[in-house]
Design a protein around this motif. Structure first.
Motif, mmCIF file in Angstrom:
data_model
loop_
_atom_site.group_PDB
_atom_site.id
_atom_site.type_symbol
_atom_site.label_atom_id
_atom_site.label_comp_id
_atom_site.label_asym_id
_atom_site.label_seq_id
_atom_site.Cartn_x
_atom_site.Cartn_y
_atom_site.Cartn_z
ATOM 1 N N ASP A 1 0.811 -1.181 0.034
ATOM 2 C CA ASP A 1 -0.111 0.059 0.128
ATOM 3 C C ASP A 1 0.715 1.203 0.016
ATOM 4 O OD1 ASP A 1 -2.409 -1.646 -0.117
ATOM 5 O OD2 ASP A 1 -2.694 -1.370 2.146
ATOM 6 N N ALA A 2 2.019 1.415 0.915
ATOM 7 C CA ALA A 2 2.538 2.482 0.997
ATOM 8 C C ALA A 2 3.652 2.686 -0.292
ATOM 9 C CB ALA A 2 3.519 2.536 2.135
ATOM 10 N N LYS A 3 3.640 1.702 -1.243
ATOM 11 C CA LYS A 3 4.477 1.976 -2.198
ATOM 12 C C LYS A 3 3.646 1.879 -3.653
ATOM 13 C CE LYS A 3 8.169 1.656 0.148
ATOM 14 N NZ LYS A 3 9.114 3.079 0.095
ATOM 15 N N LYS A 4 2.520 1.873 -3.497
ATOM 16 C CA LYS A 4 1.738 2.137 -4.715
ATOM 17 C C LYS A 4 1.900 3.199 -5.708
ATOM 18 C CE LYS A 4 -2.236 -1.278 -3.253
ATOM 19 N NZ LYS A 4 -1.185 -2.310 -3.532
ATOM 20 N N ASP A 5 1.903 4.071 -4.902
ATOM 21 C CA ASP A 5 2.124 5.437 -5.892
ATOM 22 C C ASP A 5 3.578 5.454 -6.400
ATOM 23 O OD1 ASP A 5 -0.207 6.776 -5.074
ATOM 24 O OD2 ASP A 5 0.865 8.082 -3.263
ATOM 25 N N PHE B 1 8.557 -7.382 -10.291
ATOM 26 C CA PHE B 1 8.598 -5.967 -9.853
ATOM 27 C C PHE B 1 7.934 -5.790 -8.906
ATOM 28 C CE2 PHE B 1 9.887 -5.824 -14.182
ATOM 29 C CZ PHE B 1 10.941 -5.081 -14.179
ATOM 30 N N PHE B 2 8.481 -5.944 -7.331
ATOM 31 C CA PHE B 2 7.714 -5.739 -6.066
ATOM 32 C C PHE B 2 8.019 -4.724 -5.246
ATOM 33 C CE2 PHE B 2 5.699 -9.076 -2.720
ATOM 34 C CZ PHE B 2 5.099 -8.155 -2.145
ATOM 35 N N PHE B 3 7.424 -3.697 -5.343
ATOM 36 C CA PHE B 3 7.785 -2.702 -4.321
ATOM 37 C C PHE B 3 7.286 -2.993 -3.035
ATOM 38 C CE2 PHE B 3 8.127 0.722 -8.140
ATOM 39 C CZ PHE B 3 9.206 -0.055 -8.723
ATOM 40 N N VAL B 4 8.272 -3.378 -2.159
ATOM 41 C CA VAL B 4 7.913 -3.524 -0.780
ATOM 42 C C VAL B 4 8.020 -2.356 0.178
ATOM 43 C CG1 VAL B 4 8.418 -6.232 -0.959
ATOM 44 C CG2 VAL B 4 10.208 -4.465 -0.348
ATOM 45 N N ASP B 5 7.267 -2.487 1.339
ATOM 46 C CA ASP B 5 7.291 -1.589 2.303
ATOM 47 C C ASP B 5 7.870 -2.154 3.578
ATOM 48 O OD1 ASP B 5 6.864 0.565 4.376
ATOM 49 O OD2 ASP B 5 4.789 0.198 4.498
ATOM 50 N N LEU C 1 12.959 -4.893 -6.068
ATOM 51 C CA LEU C 1 12.059 -4.742 -4.766
ATOM 52 C C LEU C 1 11.870 -3.065 -4.551
ATOM 53 C CD1 LEU C 1 13.572 -7.613 -2.461
ATOM 54 C CD2 LEU C 1 11.534 -7.672 -4.084
ATOM 55 N N ASN C 2 12.476 -2.303 -5.411
ATOM 56 C CA ASN C 2 12.310 -0.983 -5.296
ATOM 57 C C ASN C 2 12.451 -0.306 -6.633
ATOM 58 O OD1 ASN C 2 15.157 -0.489 -5.668
ATOM 59 N ND2 ASN C 2 15.531 -1.036 -3.611
ATOM 60 N N PRO C 3 12.151 1.057 -6.664
ATOM 61 C CA PRO C 3 12.131 1.746 -7.931
ATOM 62 C C PRO C 3 13.495 2.023 -8.829
ATOM 63 C CG PRO C 3 10.727 2.794 -6.534
ATOM 64 C CD PRO C 3 11.621 1.832 -5.699
ATOM 65 N N ALA C 4 14.779 2.086 -7.811
ATOM 66 C CA ALA C 4 15.872 2.154 -8.318
ATOM 67 C C ALA C 4 16.453 0.694 -9.134
ATOM 68 C CB ALA C 4 16.873 2.523 -7.191
ATOM 69 N N THR C 5 16.034 -0.372 -8.561
ATOM 70 C CA THR C 5 16.651 -1.652 -8.921
ATOM 71 C C THR C 5 15.669 -1.995 -10.214
ATOM 72 O OG1 THR C 5 17.180 -2.313 -7.025
ATOM 73 C CG2 THR C 5 16.974 -4.050 -8.469
ATOM 74 N N ALA C 6 14.292 -1.572 -9.998
ATOM 75 C CA ALA C 6 13.394 -1.750 -11.182
ATOM 76 C C ALA C 6 13.676 -0.932 -12.356
ATOM 77 C CB ALA C 6 12.119 -1.221 -10.483
ATOM 78 N N ASP C 7 14.233 0.072 -12.278
ATOM 79 C CA ASP C 7 14.640 1.012 -13.595
ATOM 80 C C ASP C 7 15.866 0.236 -14.009
ATOM 81 O OD1 ASP C 7 13.099 2.995 -12.954
ATOM 82 O OD2 ASP C 7 14.652 4.348 -11.877
#
Length: 143
Positions: free
Chosen positions: A13-17, A81-85, A112-118
């Protein structure tokens, strides 16, 4: 789903944005893939990027994490791509850990985060999938 490579998009939830912003920034690259996403995350991405091909699964706590895990085990996904909180307690934490464990067991590229996803989205491993639909075998560490 077609023979087009498939990526999974999941966000707490905290990472959906952050996930929606990631999809907006990379919608051209993501359009080369079929996408699966857990319930609310998929809905938010569809609203922001209606041209992306997204299949919405169940919400993570209601079985969406397991649906994605089954796709990993069946060799149907090429990336997660799993943005975890890490700062909020998760009642379904065991499901999240199981999903990440499967990604590791099957040598699935995972961010697990935007930097790695990029970085992952620019990787040669995913770029090569756009023209082939083969899935690396478990333990095959060459890219």
């Amino acid at each position: 789903m077609s023979a087009t490579p498939i990526l999974a998009l999941v966000a707490h939830d905290a990472k959906k944005d952050a996930m929606v912003e990631f999809a907006r920034r990379h919608k051209d690259k993501l359009s080369a893939f079929d996408l699966v996403a857990t319930g609310t995350t998929g809905g938010r991405i569809q609203d922001a990027c209606p041209d992306l091909n997204i299949t919405r699964l169940k919400s993570g706590p209601l079985g969406g994490d397991q649906q994605i895990g089954a796709m990993i085990a069946d060799g149907k996904l090429q990336g997660l791509f799993f943005f975890v909180d890490p700062l909020s307690p998760m009642p379904h934490d065991v499901d999240v850990k199981a999903l990440m464990r499967l990604a590791v067991v099957y040598d699935m590229p995972m961010a697990l985060n935007p930097a790695t996803a990029d970085i992952l989205l620019r990787s040669a491993r995913l770029a090569g999938l756009k023209t082939t639909s083969t899935t690396p075998e478990v333990g095959n560490y060459s890219s």
